[in-house]
Scaffold this motif. Structure first.
Motif, PDB file in Angstrom:
ATOM      1  N   ASN A  44       0.828  -1.203   0.000  1.00 13.05           N
ATOM      2  CA  ASN A  44       0.000   0.000   0.000  1.00 13.05           C
ATOM      3  C   ASN A  44       0.866   1.258   0.000  1.00 13.05           C
ATOM      4  OD1 ASN A  44      -2.256  -1.594   0.075  1.00 13.05           O
ATOM      5  ND2 ASN A  44      -2.643  -1.332   2.253  1.00 13.05           N
ATOM      6  N   GLY A  45       1.948   1.226   0.786  1.00 15.92           N
ATOM      7  CA  GLY A  45       2.853   2.372   0.812  1.00 15.92           C
ATOM      8  C   GLY A  45       3.518   2.589  -0.535  1.00 15.92           C
ATOM      9  N   MET A  46       3.873   1.496  -1.208  1.00 16.67           N
ATOM     10  CA  MET A  46       4.497   1.595  -2.526  1.00 16.67           C
ATOM     11  C   MET A  46       3.526   2.172  -3.553  1.00 16.67           C
ATOM     12  SD  MET A  46       6.352  -2.131  -2.274  1.00 16.67           S
ATOM     13  CE  MET A  46       6.667  -2.322  -4.017  1.00 16.67           C
ATOM     14  N   LEU A  47       2.268   1.708  -3.505  1.00 20.92           N
ATOM     15  CA  LEU A  47       1.268   2.228  -4.432  1.00 20.92           C
ATOM     16  C   LEU A  47       0.966   3.699  -4.133  1.00 20.92           C
ATOM     17  CD1 LEU A  47      -1.201  -0.807  -4.563  1.00 20.92           C
ATOM     18  CD2 LEU A  47       0.409  -0.088  -6.324  1.00 20.92           C
ATOM     19  N   GLY A  48       0.959   4.047  -2.844  1.00 21.07           N
ATOM     20  CA  GLY A  48       0.765   5.444  -2.470  1.00 21.07           C
ATOM     21  C   GLY A  48       1.905   6.311  -2.971  1.00 21.07           C
ATOM     22  N   ALA A  56       2.228  14.797  -8.482  1.00 24.23           N
ATOM     23  CA  ALA A  56       3.164  15.920  -8.562  1.00 24.23           C
ATOM     24  C   ALA A  56       3.645  16.142  -9.988  1.00 24.23           C
ATOM     25  CB  ALA A  56       4.355  15.672  -7.627  1.00 24.23           C
ATOM     26  N   ALA A  57       3.962  15.051 -10.683  1.00 20.83           N
ATOM     27  CA  ALA A  57       4.431  15.169 -12.065  1.00 20.83           C
ATOM     28  C   ALA A  57       3.351  15.775 -12.956  1.00 20.83           C
ATOM     29  CB  ALA A  57       4.846  13.801 -12.593  1.00 20.83           C
ATOM     30  N   VAL A 257       1.805   8.543  -0.468  1.00 21.50           N
ATOM     31  CA  VAL A 257       1.418   9.646  -1.349  1.00 21.50           C
ATOM     32  C   VAL A 257       2.192  10.908  -0.997  1.00 21.50           C
ATOM     33  CG1 VAL A 257      -0.451  11.208  -1.995  1.00 21.50           C
ATOM     34  CG2 VAL A 257      -0.891   8.765  -1.853  1.00 21.50           C
ATOM     35  N   MET A 258       2.280  11.209   0.290  1.00 23.37           N
ATOM     36  CA  MET A 258       2.972  12.425   0.731  1.00 23.37           C
ATOM     37  C   MET A 258       4.447  12.392   0.344  1.00 23.37           C
ATOM     38  SD  MET A 258       0.575  14.223   2.057  1.00 23.37           S
ATOM     39  CE  MET A 258       1.506  15.512   2.889  1.00 23.37           C
ATOM     40  N   PHE A 259       5.102  11.259   0.592  1.00 24.19           N
ATOM     41  CA  PHE A 259       6.521  11.146   0.259  1.00 24.19           C
ATOM     42  C   PHE A 259       6.742  11.188  -1.256  1.00 24.19           C
ATOM     43  CE2 PHE A 259       7.338   9.657   4.615  1.00 24.19           C
ATOM     44  CZ  PHE A 259       8.538  10.312   4.865  1.00 24.19           C
ATOM     45  N   GLY A 260       5.896  10.482  -1.996  1.00 21.60           N
ATOM     46  CA  GLY A 260       6.034  10.478  -3.450  1.00 21.60           C
ATOM     47  C   GLY A 260       5.859  11.853  -4.044  1.00 21.60           C
ATOM     48  N   PHE A 261       4.854  12.591  -3.562  1.00 23.09           N
ATOM     49  CA  PHE A 261       4.615  13.942  -4.060  1.00 23.09           C
ATOM     50  C   PHE A 261       5.803  14.847  -3.733  1.00 23.09           C
ATOM     51  CE2 PHE A 261       3.079  18.238  -4.124  1.00 23.09           C
ATOM     52  CZ  PHE A 261       2.103  18.270  -5.109  1.00 23.09           C
TER      53      PHE A 261
END
Length: 272
Positions: A44-48, A56-57, A257-261
């Motif tokens: 779930n963390g990976m998908l987030g 962001a992109a 999501v937060m980290f990815g963004f």
């Protein structure tokens, strides 16, 4: 490396960039040789994380440049952004209704698209393949834009490179999210790896098509950038975030999501 890329044709730049993102998908799929299962919260963390990168992109690398380009050619900044964005979503929605596929953790009875007797493994791979199309398209359009804005614009090239790096980063967990569940379902490691990496092969194809399209039809560039953004946001809203939030009271998807963004925003703003 930058000087090498700067002197290449934008279509070739797009091909190399999307081959890189495909290669990272292969690396992620190769995790099946080390792990048979994956903790659902980790998945779930990976998908987030993948969702955050794509969100962001969509703005920093696609919508914002689309607005600026539109204003530079005398169009209202919102017009290509809104029209292209919505058409990108409609395009993915149309494919979603047509292409047989199955989302993660769903029984085969919940398969979407045209009814088929294809195996569960094929349907799972097609689901990931579906949202690799806009990712490759986004990278291709970004590099194809160099032929319009000019290769001498280092900020434009660096921004396109940053986008490719961001897409590549989120392709690693996506590759693992395909191959490891297939292995868990009883498929051999080699076969699970094959299917996992195969889900990313559409990215170089979509990347080259996207680059050629904007080069041949330069007046549509702002619309093309927004189109890619809309397609990616559709994937995030339709598949990635819902799948990452299937476990109640689990915040790993949200944290991802937060980290990815944040990481994609850093790449685009700091490097671009």
């Amino acid at each position: 490396m930058y000087d090498f890329l700067k002197n290449l044709d934008p279509v070739l730049q797009a091909l190399l960039a999307t081959l890189f993102t495909y290669f990272v998908t292969m690396l992620g799929a190769a995790m099946v040789f080390f792990f048979k299962t994956i903790n659902q919260k980790v998945l779930n963390g990976m998908l987030g994380f993948a969702s955050g990168v794509m969100i962001a992109a969509s703005f920093w690398s696609l919508l914002n440049p689309a607005i600026e380009l539109a204003e530079n050619i005398g169009l209202p900044g919102w017009k290509p952004a809104v029209i292209g964005f919505l058409f990108g979503g409609i395009f993915l929605w149309s494919i979603d209704k047509f292409l047989p596929h199955l989302h993660q953790n769903q029984p085969i009875s919940n398969a979407e698209g045209i009814s088929t007797k294809w195996r569960r493994s094929i349907l799972l791979v097609l689901a990931i393949t579906l949202h690799n199309i806009p990712e490759g398209l986004a990278v291709g359009v970004a590099f194809g834009a160099l032929a319009v804005t000019g290769p001498e614009s280092s900020s434009t090239l660096v921004s396109a490179i940053a986008l490719a790096i961001g897409i590549g980063l989120q392709n690693f967990p996506e590759g693992a999210a395909v191959s490891i569940p297939l292995r868990r379902d009883g498929m051999s490691r080699r076969k699970a790896f094959f299917y996992g990496q195969a889900s990313g092969i559409v990215e170089p194809i979509a990347g080259v098509i996207g680059a050629i399209f904007v080069i041949k039809m330069t007046f549509l560039l702002p619309y093309a950038l927004a189109f890619a953004a809309g397609a990616m946001i559709y994937v995030v809203a339709e598949e990635l975030i819902p799948t990452a939030k299937e476990i109640r009271h689990d915040d790993s998807g949200t944290i991802g999501v937060m980290f990815g963004f944040a990481i994609m925003m850093f790449l685009d703003v700091a490097l671009g």
